[in-house]
Write a protein that holds these residues in place. Structure first.
Motif, PDB file in Angstrom:
ATOM      1  N   MET A 153     -11.730 -12.397  -0.421  1.00 53.06           N
ATOM      2  CA  MET A 153     -13.001 -11.286   0.056  1.00 53.06           C
ATOM      3  C   MET A 153     -13.698 -10.664  -1.583  1.00 53.06           C
ATOM      4  O   MET A 153     -13.231 -11.340  -1.995  1.00 53.06           O
ATOM      5  CB  MET A 153     -12.370 -10.218  -0.093  1.00 53.06           C
ATOM      6  CG  MET A 153     -11.208 -10.170   1.395  1.00 53.06           C
ATOM      7  SD  MET A 153     -10.230  -9.085   1.746  1.00 53.06           S
ATOM      8  CE  MET A 153      -8.739  -8.123   0.723  1.00 53.06           C
ATOM      9  N   GLU A 154     -14.731  -9.886  -0.934  1.00 52.69           N
ATOM     10  CA  GLU A 154     -15.414  -9.601  -2.523  1.00 52.69           C
ATOM     11  C   GLU A 154     -15.156  -8.908  -3.371  1.00 52.69           C
ATOM     12  O   GLU A 154     -13.709  -8.082  -2.355  1.00 52.69           O
ATOM     13  CB  GLU A 154     -17.049  -9.347  -1.967  1.00 52.69           C
ATOM     14  CG  GLU A 154     -18.024 -10.503  -1.646  1.00 52.69           C
ATOM     15  CD  GLU A 154     -18.345 -12.073  -1.592  1.00 52.69           C
ATOM     16  OE1 GLU A 154     -19.117 -11.069  -3.283  1.00 52.69           O
ATOM     17  OE2 GLU A 154     -18.173 -12.825  -1.733  1.00 52.69           O
ATOM     18  N   GLU A 175     -11.907  -3.733  -2.688  1.00 53.73           N
ATOM     19  CA  GLU A 175     -11.270  -2.166  -3.214  1.00 53.73           C
ATOM     20  C   GLU A 175     -10.910  -1.508  -1.207  1.00 53.73           C
ATOM     21  O   GLU A 175     -10.318  -0.687  -1.759  1.00 53.73           O
ATOM     22  CB  GLU A 175     -12.994  -1.373  -3.934  1.00 53.73           C
ATOM     23  CG  GLU A 175     -12.918  -0.120  -3.850  1.00 53.73           C
ATOM     24  CD  GLU A 175     -13.900   0.821  -4.492  1.00 53.73           C
ATOM     25  OE1 GLU A 175     -14.125   1.512  -4.867  1.00 53.73           O
ATOM     26  OE2 GLU A 175     -14.966  -0.991  -5.399  1.00 53.73           O
ATOM     27  N   PHE A 176     -11.743  -1.607  -0.481  1.00 51.21           N
ATOM     28  CA  PHE A 176     -11.249  -1.355   0.631  1.00 51.21           C
ATOM     29  C   PHE A 176     -10.691  -1.563   1.286  1.00 51.21           C
ATOM     30  O   PHE A 176      -9.375  -0.755   1.723  1.00 51.21           O
ATOM     31  CB  PHE A 176     -12.685  -1.632   1.343  1.00 51.21           C
ATOM     32  CG  PHE A 176     -12.700  -0.230   3.458  1.00 51.21           C
ATOM     33  CD1 PHE A 176     -12.606   0.503   2.252  1.00 51.21           C
ATOM     34  CD2 PHE A 176     -12.429  -1.696   3.895  1.00 51.21           C
ATOM     35  CE1 PHE A 176     -12.440   1.621   4.195  1.00 51.21           C
ATOM     36  CE2 PHE A 176     -11.821  -0.918   5.110  1.00 51.21           C
ATOM     37  CZ  PHE A 176     -12.379   0.273   5.330  1.00 51.21           C
ATOM     38  N   PHE A 177      -9.948  -2.672   1.315  1.00 47.97           N
ATOM     39  CA  PHE A 177      -8.021  -3.211   2.070  1.00 47.97           C
ATOM     40  C   PHE A 177      -7.081  -2.396   0.843  1.00 47.97           C
ATOM     41  O   PHE A 177      -6.856  -1.945   1.749  1.00 47.97           O
ATOM     42  CB  PHE A 177      -8.548  -4.596   1.475  1.00 47.97           C
ATOM     43  CG  PHE A 177      -7.434  -5.126   1.840  1.00 47.97           C
ATOM     44  CD1 PHE A 177      -6.709  -5.410   3.289  1.00 47.97           C
ATOM     45  CD2 PHE A 177      -6.093  -5.627   0.836  1.00 47.97           C
ATOM     46  CE1 PHE A 177      -4.975  -5.767   3.233  1.00 47.97           C
ATOM     47  CE2 PHE A 177      -4.436  -5.691   1.328  1.00 47.97           C
ATOM     48  CZ  PHE A 177      -4.593  -5.804   2.333  1.00 47.97           C
ATOM     49  N   LEU A 178      -7.602  -2.238  -0.344  1.00 49.66           N
ATOM     50  CA  LEU A 178      -6.721  -1.629  -1.586  1.00 49.66           C
ATOM     51  C   LEU A 178      -6.273  -0.510  -1.468  1.00 49.66           C
ATOM     52  O   LEU A 178      -5.244   0.424  -0.616  1.00 49.66           O
ATOM     53  CB  LEU A 178      -6.705  -1.769  -2.827  1.00 49.66           C
ATOM     54  CG  LEU A 178      -6.164  -3.269  -3.588  1.00 49.66           C
ATOM     55  CD1 LEU A 178      -6.690  -3.496  -4.290  1.00 49.66           C
ATOM     56  CD2 LEU A 178      -4.691  -3.548  -3.404  1.00 49.66           C
ATOM     57  N   ARG A 215      -3.328   1.499   0.030  1.00 46.23           N
ATOM     58  CA  ARG A 215      -2.634   2.901  -0.786  1.00 46.23           C
ATOM     59  C   ARG A 215      -2.365   3.679  -0.321  1.00 46.23           C
ATOM     60  O   ARG A 215      -1.071   4.107   0.454  1.00 46.23           O
ATOM     61  CB  ARG A 215      -3.472   3.278  -1.574  1.00 46.23           C
ATOM     62  CG  ARG A 215      -3.364   1.949  -3.146  1.00 46.23           C
ATOM     63  CD  ARG A 215      -3.868   2.720  -4.298  1.00 46.23           C
ATOM     64  NE  ARG A 215      -4.113   1.552  -4.842  1.00 46.23           N
ATOM     65  CZ  ARG A 215      -5.109   0.768  -5.518  1.00 46.23           C
ATOM     66  NH1 ARG A 215      -6.059   1.259  -4.782  1.00 46.23           N
ATOM     67  NH2 ARG A 215      -5.260  -0.105  -7.168  1.00 46.23           N
ATOM     68  N   SER A 216      -3.112   4.311   1.818  1.00 46.80           N
ATOM     69  CA  SER A 216      -3.120   5.382   2.059  1.00 46.80           C
ATOM     70  C   SER A 216      -1.571   5.083   3.022  1.00 46.80           C
ATOM     71  O   SER A 216      -0.845   5.750   3.142  1.00 46.80           O
ATOM     72  CB  SER A 216      -4.222   5.438   2.803  1.00 46.80           C
ATOM     73  OG  SER A 216      -4.060   6.413   4.128  1.00 46.80           O
ATOM     74  N   GLN A 263      -4.385 -11.008   0.816  1.00 50.26           N
ATOM     75  CA  GLN A 263      -3.757 -10.215   0.998  1.00 50.26           C
ATOM     76  C   GLN A 263      -2.469 -10.289   1.172  1.00 50.26           C
ATOM     77  O   GLN A 263      -2.557  -9.014   0.116  1.00 50.26           O
ATOM     78  CB  GLN A 263      -4.764  -9.811   2.369  1.00 50.26           C
ATOM     79  CG  GLN A 263      -5.659  -9.338   2.721  1.00 50.26           C
ATOM     80  CD  GLN A 263      -6.317  -9.585   4.280  1.00 50.26           C
ATOM     81  OE1 GLN A 263      -5.521  -9.914   5.698  1.00 50.26           O
ATOM     82  NE2 GLN A 263      -7.053  -8.453   4.525  1.00 50.26           N
ATOM     83  N   GLN A 264      -1.921 -10.306   0.760  1.00 53.68           N
ATOM     84  CA  GLN A 264      -0.463 -10.447   0.759  1.00 53.68           C
ATOM     85  C   GLN A 264      -0.528  -9.908  -0.982  1.00 53.68           C
ATOM     86  O   GLN A 264       0.509  -9.662  -1.252  1.00 53.68           O
ATOM     87  CB  GLN A 264      -0.084 -11.248   1.263  1.00 53.68           C
ATOM     88  CG  GLN A 264       0.762 -11.034   2.982  1.00 53.68           C
ATOM     89  CD  GLN A 264       0.945 -12.724   3.713  1.00 53.68           C
ATOM     90  OE1 GLN A 264       1.579 -13.327   2.637  1.00 53.68           O
ATOM     91  NE2 GLN A 264       0.258 -13.101   4.614  1.00 53.68           N
ATOM     92  N   TYR A 265      -0.891 -11.077  -1.944  1.00 50.50           N
ATOM     93  CA  TYR A 265      -0.761 -11.177  -2.449  1.00 50.50           C
ATOM     94  C   TYR A 265      -1.170  -9.897  -3.895  1.00 50.50           C
ATOM     95  O   TYR A 265      -0.788  -9.829  -4.292  1.00 50.50           O
ATOM     96  CB  TYR A 265      -2.135 -12.595  -3.755  1.00 50.50           C
ATOM     97  CG  TYR A 265      -1.729 -12.493  -4.638  1.00 50.50           C
ATOM     98  CD1 TYR A 265      -0.832 -12.842  -5.685  1.00 50.50           C
ATOM     99  CD2 TYR A 265      -2.892 -12.069  -5.793  1.00 50.50           C
ATOM    100  CE1 TYR A 265      -0.846 -12.990  -7.375  1.00 50.50           C
ATOM    101  CE2 TYR A 265      -2.384 -12.362  -7.254  1.00 50.50           C
ATOM    102  CZ  TYR A 265      -1.842 -12.499  -7.756  1.00 50.50           C
ATOM    103  OH  TYR A 265      -1.791 -13.270  -9.186  1.00 50.50           O
ATOM    104  N   LEU A 266      -2.077  -8.814  -2.803  1.00 49.65           N
ATOM    105  CA  LEU A 266      -2.187  -8.005  -3.628  1.00 49.65           C
ATOM    106  C   LEU A 266      -2.163  -7.221  -3.251  1.00 49.65           C
ATOM    107  O   LEU A 266      -1.815  -6.244  -4.411  1.00 49.65           O
ATOM    108  CB  LEU A 266      -4.283  -7.541  -3.100  1.00 49.65           C
ATOM    109  CG  LEU A 266      -5.530  -8.711  -3.383  1.00 49.65           C
ATOM    110  CD1 LEU A 266      -6.860  -8.462  -1.923  1.00 49.65           C
ATOM    111  CD2 LEU A 266      -5.870  -8.073  -4.599  1.00 49.65           C
TER     112      LEU A 266
END
Length: 245
Positions: free
Chosen positions: A1-2, A7-10, A14-15, A35-38
């Motif tokens: 991911m760029e 940023e959008f995924f996180l 967080r929501s 994504q799992q690591y993030l």
């Protein structure tokens, strides 16, 4: 991911965490390993997060956000076995994924695809499972049937462990040894964005690696840091690297 996608995924996650903190239970679609690591790096201290992919050792997993203990949570995953005439069809991962997405299904609704001996399995979210079951009838004109699997299937990961002796635990040094490249070639690969550390693009060759880290080089596969041993008489470091076979 760029960077913008991360940023959008996180922001979305967080929501989810906020809703779970307020007493809700939030279930995501399938997440890839990056994504799992993030999630683990950024949100694991804020709320309880549990992951499951329907297979043992699954790579793609759904996440549940909860303020509870995660006992008896339902990940809503359906695992199917594909029944077909093996005389006329040799299934591949790409073929199965292409057929599923050809039905109009988003990638995030599809989990792992497992080819085990002569059998083929795949996981999807329970939300779309009835649609897949009723609509997917052929692969390349060959009739198929789907059979839901209740027992957990192991996604086999055959690993070949090799000992490497390196001068340091820097990322560029490990990549050079693992992929048999010169340090200058590795630096070019890193600056071109081809090297990922724990599924995240890393532009710093001086980054130190640790046990359980995963190094990926685009189009060249992954390397798992299995063990970091002692030093040789020449003060070099012995490490165990795992290669998927």
């Amino acid at each position: 991911m760029e960077a913008r996608e991360i940023e959008f995924f996180l922001k979305q996650m967080r929501s989810n965490a906020q809703r779970a903190y307020q007493g809700g239970i939030v279930l995501t679609a399938f997440l890839d390993e990056q994504q799992q690591y993030l999630l683990k790096q950024n949100l694991s201290k804020e709320v309880e997060i549990y992951l499951d992919g329907g297979f043992e050792y699954a790579e793609r997993k759904r996440a549940i956000f909860t303020s509870g203990n995660g006992v008896n949570v339902n990940y809503k995953i359906a695992v199917y076995k594909i029944l077909y005439n093996k005389k006329y069809l040799v299934l591949t991962h790409r073929m199965i994924l292409g057929c599923l997405m050809g039905l109009g299904i988003k990638r995030e609704s599809i989990g792992d695809i497992v080819l085990k001996k002569d059998n083929a399995y795949f996981a999807v979210t329970k939300e779309i499972a009835p649609f897949v079951f009723s609509q997917w009838k052929t692969i390349r004109g060959i009739p198929i049937e789907l059979e839901e699997v209740k027992e957990q299937i192991q996604a086999e990961r055959q690993m070949e462990i090799k000992t490497h002796i390196v001068s340091s635990l820097r990322l560029d040094c490990i990549v050079a040894s693992a992929y048999k490249k010169s340090r200058s070639e590795v630096e070019e690969m890193i600056q071109a964005g081809l090297v990922l550390l724990n599924h995240i693009e890393c532009k710093s060759g001086s980054k130190l690696v640790s046990v359980s880290d995963v190094i990926s080089v685009r189009h060249k596969g992954r390397v798992y840091i299995e063990e970091i041993g002692g030093k040789t008489k020449s003060d070099r470091i012995m490490i165990q690297l795992g290669f998927l076979v």
